[in-house]
Every structure is written in C-alpha cells, then in structure tokens.
Write a protein that holds these residues in place. Structure first.
Motif, PDB file in Angstrom:
ATOM      1  N   ARG A   9      -2.259  -3.345   8.032  1.00 28.88           N
ATOM      2  CA  ARG A   9      -1.710  -1.694   7.077  1.00 28.88           C
ATOM      3  C   ARG A   9      -2.019  -0.948   7.725  1.00 28.88           C
ATOM      4  NH1 ARG A   9      -5.202  -2.812   2.171  1.00 28.88           N
ATOM      5  NH2 ARG A   9      -4.990  -5.065   1.053  1.00 28.88           N
ATOM      6  N   LEU A  10      -0.795   0.208   7.566  1.00 27.28           N
ATOM      7  CA  LEU A  10      -0.209   1.000   7.537  1.00 27.28           C
ATOM      8  C   LEU A  10      -2.418   1.402   8.575  1.00 27.28           C
ATOM      9  CD1 LEU A  10       2.470   2.506   6.970  1.00 27.28           C
ATOM     10  CD2 LEU A  10       1.934   2.105   9.360  1.00 27.28           C
ATOM     11  N   GLY A  11      -2.832   2.081   7.527  1.00 33.97           N
ATOM     12  CA  GLY A  11      -4.222   2.531   7.847  1.00 33.97           C
ATOM     13  C   GLY A  11      -5.057   2.124   8.813  1.00 33.97           C
ATOM     14  N   GLU A  12      -4.861   0.017   8.834  1.00 36.11           N
ATOM     15  CA  GLU A  12      -5.106  -0.499  10.092  1.00 36.11           C
ATOM     16  C   GLU A  12      -5.016  -0.119  11.329  1.00 36.11           C
ATOM     17  OE1 GLU A  12      -7.016  -4.918   8.001  1.00 36.11           O
ATOM     18  OE2 GLU A  12      -4.556  -3.864   8.364  1.00 36.11           O
ATOM     19  N   ARG A  49       6.074  -5.515   4.096  1.00 34.38           N
ATOM     20  CA  ARG A  49       5.941  -6.566   3.956  1.00 34.38           C
ATOM     21  C   ARG A  49       5.219  -5.576   2.621  1.00 34.38           C
ATOM     22  NH1 ARG A  49      10.391  -7.053   5.978  1.00 34.38           N
ATOM     23  NH2 ARG A  49      11.418  -9.685   5.448  1.00 34.38           N
ATOM     24  N   ARG A  50       5.147  -6.057   1.262  1.00 37.15           N
ATOM     25  CA  ARG A  50       3.747  -6.567   0.532  1.00 37.15           C
ATOM     26  C   ARG A  50       2.752  -7.050   1.150  1.00 37.15           C
ATOM     27  NH1 ARG A  50       4.183  -1.723  -1.478  1.00 37.15           N
ATOM     28  NH2 ARG A  50       6.431  -1.460  -2.513  1.00 37.15           N
ATOM     29  N   ASP A  76      -2.452  -6.834  -1.959  1.00 37.09           N
ATOM     30  CA  ASP A  76      -2.126  -6.039  -3.078  1.00 37.09           C
ATOM     31  C   ASP A  76      -0.848  -5.451  -3.224  1.00 37.09           C
ATOM     32  OD1 ASP A  76      -2.679  -3.572  -4.376  1.00 37.09           O
ATOM     33  OD2 ASP A  76      -4.341  -2.825  -3.006  1.00 37.09           O
ATOM     34  N   GLY A  77      -0.344  -5.652  -3.966  1.00 36.87           N
ATOM     35  CA  GLY A  77       0.807  -5.578  -3.904  1.00 36.87           C
ATOM     36  C   GLY A  77       1.772  -4.318  -3.859  1.00 36.87           C
ATOM     37  N   ARG A  78       0.671  -3.396  -4.316  1.00 34.40           N
ATOM     38  CA  ARG A  78       0.716  -2.226  -4.223  1.00 34.40           C
ATOM     39  C   ARG A  78       1.004  -2.072  -2.531  1.00 34.40           C
ATOM     40  NH1 ARG A  78      -3.808   0.455  -7.729  1.00 34.40           N
ATOM     41  NH2 ARG A  78      -4.812  -1.189  -6.138  1.00 34.40           N
ATOM     42  N   ALA A  79       0.188  -2.198  -1.068  1.00 37.25           N
ATOM     43  CA  ALA A  79       0.405  -1.771  -0.439  1.00 37.25           C
ATOM     44  C   ALA A  79       1.405  -2.072   0.625  1.00 37.25           C
ATOM     45  CB  ALA A  79      -1.549  -2.169   0.790  1.00 37.25           C
ATOM     46  N   LEU A  80       1.509  -1.946   1.903  1.00 43.85           N
ATOM     47  CA  LEU A  80       2.857  -2.739   2.641  1.00 43.85           C
ATOM     48  C   LEU A  80       2.073  -3.149   3.487  1.00 43.85           C
ATOM     49  CD1 LEU A  80       5.789   0.701   2.718  1.00 43.85           C
ATOM     50  CD2 LEU A  80       5.765  -1.531   1.652  1.00 43.85           C
ATOM     51  N   ALA A  81       2.251  -4.138   4.628  1.00 46.38           N
ATOM     52  CA  ALA A  81       1.228  -4.825   5.660  1.00 46.38           C
ATOM     53  C   ALA A  81       2.792  -4.590   6.828  1.00 46.38           C
ATOM     54  CB  ALA A  81       0.873  -5.966   5.567  1.00 46.38           C
TER      55      ALA A  81
END
Length: 212
Positions: free
Chosen positions: A57-60, A88-89, A93-98
C-alpha cells in the motif's frame, strides 16, 4: 567544508566522513537514475517492491522509504504512467489500493539494484574482519537512529522473534530458529522476508548481547 565544523572529537570526524559518503552516493544515484529516465526516489520504490515480492500500500511504501504521503503518491503515479507499476485493490481491503511491479518494472528494479556497485567495490577492498566490524558498527548505528525515530524500523534479525544472539559469534554462531541456520555477524539480515517482530523485552535482550 572543514572537519572542524563537526567538532574535533571522533564522533565529529565520523560524521564528516559519513557525509562525504552520502555525497558520493547521492551523486551516483542521480547519475544512474538520469540514465534510466527515473529519479532516485522512483528507483528506491522499485527496489523496495522487488524486495517485498508482493503488493504494498502507499502508506507502507511511504513508511519504509521515510517519504511523505504526497511525495510517495507522486512518485508512484509517475511510475504507473511509465508502465513500471500498477495499482490494484488490496486483497484484504477492497477500499485500499496496493502497488505492485509490472514485468517492465521488475526489469527496471533489477537494474536499479546495480547502482551501488561502486560502493560494494570499495568495501570489497577491506579485509574480511574489517568488513565484519564495519557491518556490526553500521547495524548498531541504524539501531540508534531507529530508537530516535530518525529512520523507520527495519526488519532485521536483531529485532526478530526467531533470532538467538550469541555473545561470541566467532566461537558460537548466532542462530535463526525459523530457518534453522547458524549466522555470523556478517550473515545478519537488515531486511528479512520471514521477519516477525519480537516483543520489546526480547529485542532489548538481543541488542544487549550483541553490543557486548
């Protein structure tokens, strides 16, 4: 700039030397990146995604690279435009992008790992025992920077639940219980794919033994 700016004590001289190394590393990073049509930050993100061997994820990514959320988002968007990563989702968590590498991104990431070769060659001129002491010292320095919240925590052996430190690794090696491997100081990993964080008491014990 003279060494005196950083003080005449050993710590000041070490600081000045590390800053000179950082200058060389920044110069080499930009030289490689410009030839690859990237920035050093973009190259760093590609290498990180390759090391993790899976979507992040962007946060990671921001946490691992110590970048702001905005800088990370901009860099990833540019990499996506270049066809080196794709969003991609997240599976959990389908609300978050990876973010993950594309085939072209994996090729670029492999090339990006080569730019520090100039430093590897310099370190390679040191004797084996000098390299061991150097690496041990660097691990302890990184640990202090982590404790000061200057850099993000690393997935290193010394803070892992599977690590069994040795007071005298030359006689009795360190041990990874998960991989069933004996380890010298230079075998210790800074970023391990099977890392699991140990509790604080265990981490303090491991570092205390290692620092002796």
């Amino acid at each position: 700039m003279s060494e005196g700016v950083y003080g005449e004590q050993a710590s000041g001289r070490v600081t000045h030397t590390l800053l000179r190394l950082s200058t060389a590393m920044r110069s080499q990073a930009w030289e490689w990146a410009e030839g690859a049509g990237l920035t050093p930050t973009q190259g760093e993100i590609l290498v990180l995604l390759m090391q993790r061997k899976g979507p992040m994820r962007l946060g990671e990514i921001a946490r691992e690279t110590a970048l702001t959320a905005a800088t990370t988002s901009d860099a990833v968007s540019t990499l996506e435009t270049k066809g080196l990563v794709e969003k991609r989702r997240a599976l959990d968590d389908g609300r978050a992008l990876a973010v993950r590498l594309t085939a072209r991104g994996r090729t670029a990431a492999k090339r990006a790992t080569a730019w520090p070769d100039f430093l590897s060659k310099a370190v390679g001129t040191l004797r084996e025992d000098e390299q061991a002491v150097f690496y041990r010292t660097l691990l302890k320095t990184i640990h202090q920077l982590e404790a000061q919240n200057t850099i993000p925590p690393h997935r290193m052996c010394l803070s892992c639940i599977h690590f069994e430190p040795s007071k005298n690794p030359k006689r009795t090696p360190h041990r990874c219980t998960l991989l069933a491997q004996n380890m010298s100081d230079t075998n210790l990993r800074l970023d391990c794919s099977v890392y699991e964080t140990a509790d604080l008491a265990t981490q303090k014990k491991s570092w205390k033994i290692f620092a002796q």
